[in-house]
Design an enzyme around this catalytic site. Structure first.
Site, PDB file in Angstrom:
ATOM      1  N   HIS A 121     -26.423 -36.894 -44.376  1.00 20.46           N
ATOM      2  CA  HIS A 121     -26.526 -38.480 -44.255  1.00 20.46           C
ATOM      3  C   HIS A 121     -27.777 -39.111 -43.524  1.00 20.46           C
ATOM      4  O   HIS A 121     -27.705 -40.481 -43.393  1.00 20.46           O
ATOM      5  CB  HIS A 121     -25.241 -39.021 -43.874  1.00 20.46           C
ATOM      6  CG  HIS A 121     -24.979 -38.885 -42.390  1.00 20.46           C
ATOM      7  ND1 HIS A 121     -24.616 -37.635 -41.928  1.00 20.46           N
ATOM      8  CD2 HIS A 121     -24.938 -39.861 -41.404  1.00 20.46           C
ATOM      9  CE1 HIS A 121     -24.613 -37.806 -40.528  1.00 20.46           C
ATOM     10  NE2 HIS A 121     -24.633 -39.137 -40.204  1.00 20.46           N
ATOM     11  N   HIS A 156     -30.782 -43.409 -41.827  1.00 17.02           N
ATOM     12  CA  HIS A 156     -29.542 -43.194 -42.030  1.00 17.02           C
ATOM     13  C   HIS A 156     -28.929 -43.678 -43.408  1.00 17.02           C
ATOM     14  O   HIS A 156     -29.092 -44.792 -43.879  1.00 17.02           O
ATOM     15  CB  HIS A 156     -28.553 -44.066 -41.013  1.00 17.02           C
ATOM     16  CG  HIS A 156     -27.297 -43.534 -40.727  1.00 17.02           C
ATOM     17  ND1 HIS A 156     -26.198 -44.077 -41.461  1.00 17.02           N
ATOM     18  CD2 HIS A 156     -26.793 -42.593 -39.783  1.00 17.02           C
ATOM     19  CE1 HIS A 156     -25.077 -43.651 -41.069  1.00 17.02           C
ATOM     20  NE2 HIS A 156     -25.596 -42.622 -39.809  1.00 17.02           N
TER      21      HIS A 156
END
Length: 187
Positions: A62, A77
């Site tokens: 992620h 992110h």
């Protein structure tokens, strides 16, 4: 002040650019990880926002950390609270140590799978070592629709002899940022 250098930061994905204060994650929105911006994506191809070396790939896929040759440490992110999805909606195309140019495909992100898990898909880009290296981060007027690869921000830093920023960064600020977010499973 000495010579001021700059690095362009590109939109890593096509979508709507958001101010960092409006992203749906309170830690990022408060600027505690560093200055930056968000993009509400309309596509799932995530590109490198800068040229540099990959320093971090979260085991849950992620988040990707990079360091530029000028020493800026940039965190990409992917989504909010997506660490809980254990990497399922992400196909990562890079590994730690890879040298990439701005616009290189980093990750394919399955937006539908993230939405089905009731998680925000917002992509957040921050400079994690800003306090040490930046004199300013200038953002394009917001909000605005962008295509992946368009310049969204410019990082300015003092590169005089006394304040020289080098590309020898280890990505430590990116690692620290991920750990500070309280879910940092990084390698």
């Amino acid at each position: 002040m000495g010579k001021i250098d700059e690095v362009s930061i590109l939109a890593p994905v096509t979508g709507q650019v958001l101010s960092l204060a409006t992203v749906p994650d309170p830690v990022f929105a408060a600027g505690r990880v560093g200055p930056g911006f968000g993009v509400q994506p309309t596509a799932g191809h995530i590109l490198a926002p800068v040229s540099g070396r990959i320093t971090v790939v979260a085991t849950t896929k992620h988040a990707i950390g990079m360091v530029t040759t000028t020493g800026l440490e940039v965190l990409v992110h992917l989504g909010v609270d997506t660490v809980a999805l254990n990497g399922a909606p992400f196909e990562v195309h890079v590994k730690v140590g890879d040298e990439v140019t701005a616009g290189t495909l980093l990750v394919d992100m399955d937006l539908a799978a993230i939405e089905q898990a009731h998680k925000p898909t917002t992509v957040i880009i921050v400079v994690t070592n800003a306090q040490r290296v930046l004199t300013d981060l200038t953002l394009a007027p917001l909000p605005q629709a962008v295509v992946a690869g368009a310049v969204v921000a410019t990082a300015h830093f003092d590169n005089s002899d006394n304040n020289r920023v080098t590309g020898s960064g280890s990505g430590t600020a990116v690692n620290d940022a991920l750990l500070g977010i309280s879910h940092g499973n990084c390698s």
